[in-house]
Design an enzyme around this catalytic site. Structure first.
Site, PDB file in Angstrom:
ATOM      1  N   LEU A 271       0.814  -1.214   0.000  1.00  0.00           N
ATOM      2  CA  LEU A 271       0.000   0.000   0.000  1.00  0.00           C
ATOM      3  C   LEU A 271       0.846   1.261   0.000  1.00  0.00           C
ATOM      4  O   LEU A 271       0.315   2.369   0.009  1.00  0.00           O
ATOM      5  CB  LEU A 271      -0.929   0.008   1.224  1.00  0.00           C
ATOM      6  CG  LEU A 271      -2.033  -1.056   1.210  1.00  0.00           C
ATOM      7  CD1 LEU A 271      -2.785  -1.051   2.532  1.00  0.00           C
ATOM      8  CD2 LEU A 271      -2.994  -0.823   0.061  1.00  0.00           C
ATOM      9  N   ARG A 272       2.163   1.102   0.003  1.00  0.00           N
ATOM     10  CA  ARG A 272       3.020   2.286   0.000  1.00  0.00           C
ATOM     11  C   ARG A 272       2.824   3.097  -1.275  1.00  0.00           C
ATOM     12  O   ARG A 272       2.980   4.315  -1.281  1.00  0.00           O
ATOM     13  CB  ARG A 272       4.489   1.869   0.164  1.00  0.00           C
ATOM     14  CG  ARG A 272       5.408   3.014   0.523  1.00  0.00           C
ATOM     15  CD  ARG A 272       6.828   2.535   0.804  1.00  0.00           C
ATOM     16  NE  ARG A 272       6.942   2.016   2.153  1.00  0.00           N
ATOM     17  CZ  ARG A 272       7.621   0.929   2.489  1.00  0.00           C
ATOM     18  NH1 ARG A 272       8.221   0.210   1.562  1.00  0.00           N
ATOM     19  NH2 ARG A 272       7.711   0.550   3.735  1.00  0.00           N
ATOM     20  N   GLY A 273       2.466   2.411  -2.358  1.00  0.00           N
ATOM     21  CA  GLY A 273       2.240   3.093  -3.625  1.00  0.00           C
ATOM     22  C   GLY A 273       1.118   4.104  -3.533  1.00  0.00           C
ATOM     23  O   GLY A 273       1.266   5.265  -3.903  1.00  0.00           O
TER      24      GLY A 273
END
Length: 333
Positions: A271-273
């Protein structure tokens, strides 16, 4: 010799955009610049650092600490009157040891007085500024990991030889490298906020323009800097306005949904994107003077926020940038 003005750098628009976004919101997590040698990677980073207004720091603080730092870290941030100083720009050499990077025991003090003391390292010098690492792909992985941890936390903790020290270390981490000399491990690359690709210009007009500008700077750097001072001042005001506007920006539910759709479409890991994509879109919208984040802001930052986070697809050997561009076209037209 005067620094090359940021506004005089020709081309490399994505790299300049990423650096400005990081200047507005350092929490983005740093900028990774991969590309050919001699394409202005370090020139752009130095130019941005020299463009920014001086910081106010306590005279006796070895970390260039602010009033807030002196309150948060009273044991390490010395007092003294507040003085203006240039925004730090620290080069981290490839051969640097861990002690030089994070700090070490002050041997001179130990021998002189028998007391243990701390000798600040490069992370301390970079506080409230920029830490630049050329050829970061050749740096030892454990050092890159350490740097990313400190850049994310804004604090350096050193525990060794009976010493226990924590000090502020908030900086914009900028790494550059040439892919021909080896890639950075995906686990480390993913932790950089933005990733930028720079290429040697392929049109005659741009190449000639660069030669003219460099020659003018070498001939009379002071006059050249003065010539571009007005344009640099505009960029400085744009950054200041962007910082002031950032907290007030609205991000609608539709933009969050767009970001999630895009990350799923390109196959971004974790989910860092999404989180970085939204931070970058907000910072870019703030730079543009917008009242709220729009889809056009999301599209503008998508390649730099996502290209280093894509899963390898054995059925699709096209480059990351092409995959992102294709997904943007399919989703948003």
């Amino acid at each position: 010799m005067a620094k090359f003005p940021f506004s005089a750098i020709v081309g490399q628009d994505e790299m300049k955009q990423a650096l400005l976004i990081a200047a507005v919101d350092p929490s983005i997590g740093g900028v990774m610049v991969f590309g050919d040698r001699g394409t202005g990677k370090s020139t752009a980073a130095r130019a941005l650092a020299s463009l920014l207004p001086p910081i106010t720091a306590h005279e006796n603080c070895p970390y260039g600490g602010s009033k807030e730092d002196a309150l948060a870290y009273p044991d390490v941030c010395g007092g003294g009157p507040l003085r203006k100083r240039a925004v730090p720009f620290v080069d981290l050499p490839l051969g640097a040891t861990e002690d030089r990077v994070i700090g070490s025991l002050d041997l001179e003090k130990a021998l002189r007085s028998g007391e243990k003391g701390f000798e600040p390292g490069l992370l301390a010098k970079a506080h409230r500024g920029f830490l630049y690492i050329d050829e970061i792909n050749l740096l030892e992985d454990h050092l890159v990991d350490l740097l990313l941890d400190v850049a994310a936390s804004g604090e350096n903790v050193v525990e060794r030889e009976g010493l226990s020290v924590r000090h502020p270390a908030k900086f914009v981490l900028i790494g550059s490298g040439n892919p021909e000399e080896g890639e950075l491990r995906p686990q480390l690359l993913d932790r950089f906020g933005l990733s930028v690709e720079v290429r040697t210009p392929e049109d005659i007009e741009t190449r000639v323009s660069i030669m003219r500008l460099v020659a003018a700077n070498e001939r009379d750097p002071d006059a050249f800097t003065a010539q571009w001072a007005g344009e640099d001042e505009k960029i400085l005001k744009q950054i200041a306005r962007g910082k002031a506007k950032l907290a007030k920006l609205e991000t609608g539910e539709d933009i969050l949904i767009d970001a999630a759709h895009l990350c799923m479409a390109v196959g971004a890991d974790g989910l860092r994107g999404e989180l970085t994509l939204m931070r970058a879109a907000r910072a870019f919208a703030a730079l543009e003077g917008a009242r709220k984040v729009k889809r056009e802001h999301l599209i503008a930052v998508a390649p730099s926020a996502l290209r280093h986070r894509l899963r390898r697809d054995v059925l699709d050997e096209t480059g990351s940038t092409v995959r992102i561009t294709r997904a943007l076209q399919e989703l948003f037209g």
